[in-house]
Structures are given as C-alpha cells and as structure tokens.
Design a protein around this motif. Structure first.
Motif, mmCIF file in Angstrom:
data_model
loop_
_atom_site.group_PDB
_atom_site.id
_atom_site.type_symbol
_atom_site.label_atom_id
_atom_site.label_comp_id
_atom_site.label_asym_id
_atom_site.label_seq_id
_atom_site.Cartn_x
_atom_site.Cartn_y
_atom_site.Cartn_z
ATOM 1 N N ALA A 147 9.282 66.644 -63.863
ATOM 2 C CA ALA A 147 7.989 66.462 -63.213
ATOM 3 C C ALA A 147 8.060 67.052 -61.809
ATOM 4 C CB ALA A 147 7.644 64.986 -63.151
ATOM 5 N N GLU A 148 6.935 67.155 -61.165
ATOM 6 C CA GLU A 148 6.862 67.701 -59.814
ATOM 7 C C GLU A 148 7.657 66.827 -58.852
ATOM 8 O OE1 GLU A 148 6.007 70.301 -56.929
ATOM 9 O OE2 GLU A 148 5.097 70.580 -58.893
ATOM 10 N N LYS A 149 8.746 67.347 -58.313
ATOM 11 C CA LYS A 149 9.622 66.560 -57.438
ATOM 12 C C LYS A 149 8.965 66.214 -56.112
ATOM 13 C CE LYS A 149 13.810 68.090 -59.544
ATOM 14 N NZ LYS A 149 14.715 69.143 -59.725
ATOM 15 N N ALA A 150 8.046 67.047 -55.659
ATOM 16 C CA ALA A 150 7.375 66.779 -54.390
ATOM 17 C C ALA A 150 6.519 65.521 -54.453
ATOM 18 C CB ALA A 150 6.518 67.983 -53.996
ATOM 19 N N ASP A 151 6.166 65.056 -55.665
ATOM 20 C CA ASP A 151 5.360 63.840 -55.805
ATOM 21 C C ASP A 151 6.069 62.620 -55.227
ATOM 22 O OD1 ASP A 151 3.336 65.222 -57.065
ATOM 23 O OD2 ASP A 151 3.943 64.642 -59.087
ATOM 24 N N GLN A 152 7.390 62.627 -55.214
ATOM 25 C CA GLN A 152 8.163 61.476 -54.742
ATOM 26 C C GLN A 152 7.819 61.083 -53.315
ATOM 27 O OE1 GLN A 152 12.314 62.311 -55.184
ATOM 28 N NE2 GLN A 152 12.116 62.849 -57.338
ATOM 29 N N ASP A 153 7.506 62.047 -52.492
ATOM 30 C CA ASP A 153 7.267 61.793 -51.077
ATOM 31 C C ASP A 153 5.793 61.638 -50.721
ATOM 32 O OD1 ASP A 153 10.018 61.989 -50.629
ATOM 33 O OD2 ASP A 153 9.887 64.165 -50.429
ATOM 34 N N LYS A 154 4.956 61.573 -51.718
ATOM 35 C CA LYS A 154 3.515 61.477 -51.467
ATOM 36 C C LYS A 154 3.061 60.019 -51.471
ATOM 37 C CE LYS A 154 2.903 65.945 -51.797
ATOM 38 N NZ LYS A 154 3.294 66.754 -50.738
ATOM 39 N N PRO A 155 2.027 59.717 -50.678
ATOM 40 C CA PRO A 155 1.459 58.367 -50.705
ATOM 41 C C PRO A 155 0.641 58.175 -51.978
ATOM 42 C CG PRO A 155 0.153 59.779 -49.299
ATOM 43 C CD PRO A 155 1.356 60.589 -49.716
ATOM 44 N N VAL A 156 0.410 56.938 -52.338
ATOM 45 C CA VAL A 156 -0.465 56.617 -53.461
ATOM 46 C C VAL A 156 -1.849 56.345 -52.884
ATOM 47 C CG1 VAL A 156 -0.972 54.962 -55.288
ATOM 48 C CG2 VAL A 156 1.374 55.697 -54.885
ATOM 49 N N ILE A 157 -2.842 56.963 -53.465
ATOM 50 C CA ILE A 157 -4.226 56.765 -53.054
ATOM 51 C C ILE A 157 -4.935 56.109 -54.227
ATOM 52 C CG2 ILE A 157 -6.356 57.882 -52.313
ATOM 53 C CD1 ILE A 157 -4.496 60.219 -51.322
ATOM 54 N N LEU A 158 -5.569 54.972 -53.979
ATOM 55 C CA LEU A 158 -6.271 54.229 -55.019
ATOM 56 C C LEU A 158 -7.747 54.179 -54.699
ATOM 57 C CD1 LEU A 158 -3.930 51.123 -55.334
ATOM 58 C CD2 LEU A 158 -3.972 53.140 -56.806
ATOM 59 N N GLU A 159 -8.548 54.365 -55.725
ATOM 60 C CA GLU A 159 -9.989 54.168 -55.601
ATOM 61 C C GLU A 159 -10.391 53.260 -56.750
ATOM 62 O OE1 GLU A 159 -13.955 56.788 -56.331
ATOM 63 O OE2 GLU A 159 -12.421 57.670 -55.056
ATOM 64 N N ALA A 160 -11.066 52.180 -56.448
ATOM 65 C CA ALA A 160 -11.518 51.233 -57.464
ATOM 66 C C ALA A 160 -12.600 50.349 -56.855
ATOM 67 C CB ALA A 160 -10.356 50.366 -57.952
ATOM 68 N N GLU A 161 -13.328 49.683 -57.719
ATOM 69 C CA GLU A 161 -14.321 48.739 -57.232
ATOM 70 C C GLU A 161 -13.662 47.470 -56.714
ATOM 71 O OE1 GLU A 161 -17.058 48.249 -60.446
ATOM 72 O OE2 GLU A 161 -17.737 50.320 -60.321
ATOM 73 N N LYS A 162 -12.497 47.117 -57.281
ATOM 74 C CA LYS A 162 -11.786 45.909 -56.857
ATOM 75 C C LYS A 162 -10.281 46.155 -56.954
ATOM 76 C CE LYS A 162 -11.011 41.114 -58.218
ATOM 77 N NZ LYS A 162 -11.271 40.112 -59.250
ATOM 78 N N VAL A 163 -9.551 45.746 -55.936
ATOM 79 C CA VAL A 163 -8.092 45.814 -55.932
ATOM 80 C C VAL A 163 -7.563 44.431 -55.554
ATOM 81 C CG1 VAL A 163 -6.045 46.827 -54.870
ATOM 82 C CG2 VAL A 163 -8.069 48.242 -55.212
ATOM 83 N N SER A 164 -6.684 43.878 -56.387
ATOM 84 C CA SER A 164 -6.018 42.612 -56.087
ATOM 85 C C SER A 164 -4.539 42.901 -55.956
ATOM 86 C CB SER A 164 -6.233 41.592 -57.204
ATOM 87 O OG SER A 164 -7.602 41.326 -57.361
ATOM 88 N N ALA A 165 -3.929 42.441 -54.885
ATOM 89 C CA ALA A 165 -2.520 42.743 -54.641
ATOM 90 C C ALA A 165 -1.739 41.475 -54.349
ATOM 91 C CB ALA A 165 -2.393 43.699 -53.465
ATOM 92 N N ASN A 166 -0.581 41.357 -54.959
ATOM 93 C CA ASN A 166 0.358 40.294 -54.646
ATOM 94 C C ASN A 166 1.629 40.994 -54.204
ATOM 95 O OD1 ASN A 166 2.523 38.404 -54.825
ATOM 96 N ND2 ASN A 166 1.193 37.073 -56.030
ATOM 97 N N ASP A 167 1.809 41.075 -52.900
ATOM 98 C CA ASP A 167 2.914 41.839 -52.333
ATOM 99 C C ASP A 167 4.263 41.183 -52.591
ATOM 100 O OD1 ASP A 167 3.552 44.201 -51.126
ATOM 101 O OD2 ASP A 167 3.530 43.390 -49.090
ATOM 102 N N VAL A 168 4.301 39.865 -52.751
ATOM 103 C CA VAL A 168 5.562 39.174 -53.024
ATOM 104 C C VAL A 168 6.046 39.501 -54.427
ATOM 105 C CG1 VAL A 168 6.656 36.920 -53.316
ATOM 106 C CG2 VAL A 168 5.126 37.329 -51.384
#
Length: 192
Positions: free
Chosen positions: A31-52
């Motif tokens: 796969a494209e190795k340069a992807d490893q250093d890229k940020p993740v960009i999310l677009e959605a109507e709702k995002v729920s995150a549990n960082d723990v």
C-alpha cells in the motif's frame, strides 16, 4: 474515562487521530507508504469517541480519509488495539453502498477500489473484506486490470491474494456466484 459526542448536523469533523488516538493506521508493504504519516480526516453527522477504550463510532454520511485511503458509508466503527493498529468497519445503505479506495506503492496511478454493503479493513493483518453484492477492482491509470464480483470478497494485501466466498445458504445448483476478470500480467506491464 473520556468520552464525548459531537452532534452537529452535517458538520465536518476533522480529527488528527494521530493525536487523539496516539496512533496511525499500519499500512501494508504494497500500500502507499506515505499514508502512514498522514492525519485521519473524518466527516460524519455524528462522531462518538471513547479515548480510554480507543473506540470511535461514526453515524451518517461517513467520509474517512487518511492519505490515499478513502472509506465511505453510513455507519462506522473504528477500534484501535494496544499496538496502535486500527480496525475499520463501515456499512452502507440500500441506496448508497460502503466503499474503500487506496493508492498502491510503486506505479504512479495504481489503486485498489472496492464497494459492498459492508467494508472492513484490519490494518494489523492488512486484510480488506467487502460483503454484500461486493466488487473489487485493481486500477492502473484508471484502467481496470482485475475485477472481482461476488457476495463476499477478501483481499490480503500482504500475500497479494483475492478470494470470493459465496453466501452460506448457496446451493450447488445456483448459478455462479462469483465472477473475475483478470488481465494477463504481460499485457498489463506492456501498457504501462
């Protein structure tokens, strides 16, 4: 425990998961190795995150971008294991299927592109699964090299292997449930 919900009507939520998650998607050797250093960009109507727990749920018109990786769908789930590998599971709707696209290393314009009712990608095993009227294409300069169609398609990027699996209730007398179009490699090499 840190958990939050973002309930914003069609708001673009940009998360640099490298900071939030403390990790990157592990990209396979092909796969494209340069992807490893890229940020993740999310677009959605709702995002729920549990960082723990390192669990992230997305709902409504999902668009996930990480370098050349693009995943779309209606509902999704991202889980990160203790080693930092991500598992992405996205489902579509009857009107709009889920999709996955990733640029491949080496040749300038080679991509793997798939779609189905459900798309799962395991970054640790580098394994893509497309389920429900699925299709997977390998494209070079936007020309199809290989194409698979079937109920379930499994693609192992490390081994460079495809597998089409019929539904569990398939009968021997059913018409072929898988179809593959494979371009001879010699011709594909000459046309580059």
């Amino acid at each position: 425990m840190f958990a939050f919900n973002l309930l914003l009507p069609r708001v673009v939520v940009t998360l640099f998961l490298s900071l939030v998650l403390g990790t990157f998607i592990a990209i396979p050797a092909y796969a494209e190795k340069a992807d490893q250093d890229k940020p993740v960009i999310l677009e959605a109507e709702k995002v729920s995150a549990n960082d723990v727990k390192q669990v992230y749920d997305l709902n409504g018109q999902i668009l996930l971008i990480k370098g050349s990786i693009i995943v779309t769908g209606e509902d999704g789930h991202i889980a990160v294991d203790p080693q930092g590998y991500e598992f992405v599971d996205v489902v579509g709707t009857p009107e709009q299927v889920a999709s996955f696209r990733q640029r491949r290393e080496g040749v300038a314009d080679e991509f793997m592109q798939g779609r189905g009712a459900q798309v799962t990608y395991d970054a640790k095993t580098e394994f893509l699964t497309l389920t429900g009227d699925a299709s997977l294409k390998r494209l070079l300069n936007m020309q199809m090299l290989d194409q698979l169609n079937g109920w379930r398609i499994e693609y192992d990027d490390v081994k460079q292997s495809y597998r089409v699996v019929p539904p569990k209730d398939a009968k021997p007398e059913d018409p072929p449930l898988a179809r593959a179009i494979l371009l001879p490699r010699r011709k594909a090499t000459l046309e580059k």
